[in-house]
Motif scaffolding. Structure first.
Motif: not given
Length: 500
Positions: A67-71, A251-255
């Motif tokens: 998705s556009p807002d994924a890292v 960050g990245g896939r999670a926080l």
């Protein structure tokens, strides 16, 4: 140039760092290192969109749609020819007043298919990646100097910085970093700018910024805040006085959050996984007492780098999906290079930056300490299984040619190998630790006078993106012999067969 928190905080940090300043020079002597390069016919080098924290693949594999807002997560493809050519070269001017003790800081290097963007002092510069190699596509002027950056970029090419607007000299607000700017790397357009809540103690020395899906998060020890990428709406914040405080985020896939409880040598640490939209804690891992420093090189899989009784990282802790420890990896003999930028000064955000370490889905890749023995590799990279902690492969450098892990590309590690003269050019290769297969992606030659600084990941950003490699020095100073001459700020190379 006035830059940083009030003199009582920033100046003392800067002076302490300056006492440790040094310029590493590799002694090549008269030794010739011969390398036979199999260069095929020029071909098209293809790549899917990706970023510095992306994940590897083998030949021909494609990145999963994001998705556009994924890292971003990059998957690089093998070129028809790894023979390199210059793709970009840009100089910075007006450095006659800048020296080793007063550099012009250039934090942040991000690449897309068409643009290389670099942060410099109080602006972001977008450089067009096409002939004549030195064309400025856009300049985003900021309302103050950059305080914190993130290596993360969204799938559609956006990222953020924290800045320090100017305040009256001697005021309580002098040196405070209180503005977050979210912008588009392809156009240089500022998408939104927000003032952080209660940022009175947010400085360049303690502010950390990261991105995860749809969220920009900032923490500075005495407060934290998260914003919606779409419109800059504040999602949650923590500014209340408490014994435990968020020191920073990964960050990245999670926080993940690094939480510090207490002060000084008595402080203890926790790592928490947070819901990015609400800030609620999903699980907590308590770091053992006696640990003095903690870094978070990966949020998913969660990996914690700790310094126990030492100033350098001594162990990696691999956690499972519930925050329970899976394995401990001793780093005796290894050099994760966590927190070693800016000559050990904690500038521009340090929590996620470990330049000798890359974490993949199932393995952690760590470079060894430098080996100075003759007729032996200068260093090597070892892959460790995150479930068991056992080594699963070794990638050797060459004599006088150190190797550094750059990032994942699917299931393979991208490695930068330093050059050693015309007969042994620098290279970026892809390495599969399970099969021990090495695949060359790019061979190139850095300028001799800049090679030492550009090749050192503690001094320069090294970014491989869309089949190209870019180098950007983080501190810009004039040449004493020619103080008015421009200084190389960024240089990049791509395949001779790659179309612009």
């Amino acid at each position: 140039m006035s830059f940083g928190p009030p003199p009582s905080v920033y100046t003392q940090s800067a002076l302490a760092a300056d006492t440790h300043k040094r310029r590493r020079k590799r002694l090549l002597g008269g030794l010739a290192v011969l390398v036979v390069l199999g260069l095929g016919a020029g071909g098209l080098l293809l790549s899917s969109a990706g970023d510095d924290s992306g994940h590897a693949s083998g030949k021909g594999a494609a990145a999963a749609p994001q998705s556009p807002d994924a890292v971003r997560e990059s998957v690089e493809k093998v070129p028809g020819s790894p023979e390199g050519r210059l793709a970009l070269e840009h100089d910075e001017e007006g450095l006659s007043a800048n020296s080793d003790t007063n550099p012009r800081y250039a934090p942040g290097t991000w690449a897309t298919k068409k643009i290389l963007a670099r942060g410099v002092a109080n602006r972001i510069v977008g450089l067009r990646i096409k002939p004549p190699y030195d064309e400025t596509a856009w300049t985003l002027k900021l309302d103050g100097h950059i305080c914190a950056t993130s290596r993360h970029v969204t799938a559609d090419g956006r990222t953020a910085v924290v800045i320090q607007p100017p305040h009256a000299k001697g005021s309580k607000q002098e040196g405070v970093c209180d503005q977050v700017v979210f912008f588009d790397l392809n156009t240089g357009k500022k998408l939104w700018q927000k003032k952080m809540p209660s940022p009175q103690r947010a400085f360049v020395t303690n502010t950390n910024l990261t991105l995860t899906k749809g969220v920009v998060a900032v923490a500075w020890g005495h407060g934290s805040v998260a914003y919606d990428m779409k419109d800059g709406r504040r999602l949650w914040d923590s500014t209340t006085v408490s014994r435990c405080e968020d020191k920073g985020y990964a960050g990245g896939r999670a926080l993940l959050a690094l939480v510090s409880c207490g002060e000084g040598p008595e402080a203890t640490y926790e790592v928490q996984k947070l819901d990015p939209r609400t800030g609620r804690t999903r699980w907590t891992y308590k770091v053992a007492s006696g640990v003095t420093t903690v870094y978070l090189p990966s949020s998913d899989p969660p990996v914690v780098a700790v310094a126990a009784g030492d100033s350098k990282v001594t162990d990696l802790l691999s956690l499972d999906g519930r925050g329970r420890r899976r394995a401990t990896i001793s780093l005796s003999g290894y050099d994760a290079k966590c927190g070693e930028r800016y000559f050990l000064a904690p500038y521009f955000g340090v929590l996620e930056n470990c330049d000798g370490l890359v974490v993949g889905r199932t393995q952690a890749y760590v470079m060894s300490k430098e080996n100075i023995a003759n007729n032996q590799p200068s260093d090597w990279i070892v892959a460790f299984d995150l479930k068991t902690g056992r080594s699963q492969g070794k990638f050797d450098g060459r004599e006088l040619q150190m190797v550094y892990p750059l990032r994942m590309s699917g299931d393979e590690l991208l490695v930068y190998r330093q050059g050693a003269g015309v007969s042994a050019p620098a290279a970026v290769v892809s390495w599969n630790a399970r099969t021990d297969k090495e695949t060359p992606l790019l061979f190139f030659q850095l300028p001799d006078e800049e090679d030492s600084n550009l090749s050192d990941p503690t001094e320069s950003d090294i970014v491989f993106e869309q089949g190209r490699v870019f180098f950007g020095q983080r501190e810009l100073v004039h040449d004493d012999k020619a103080p008015k001459d421009p200084v190389l700020m960024a240089i990049g190379f791509g395949s001779a067969g790659l179309k612009h």
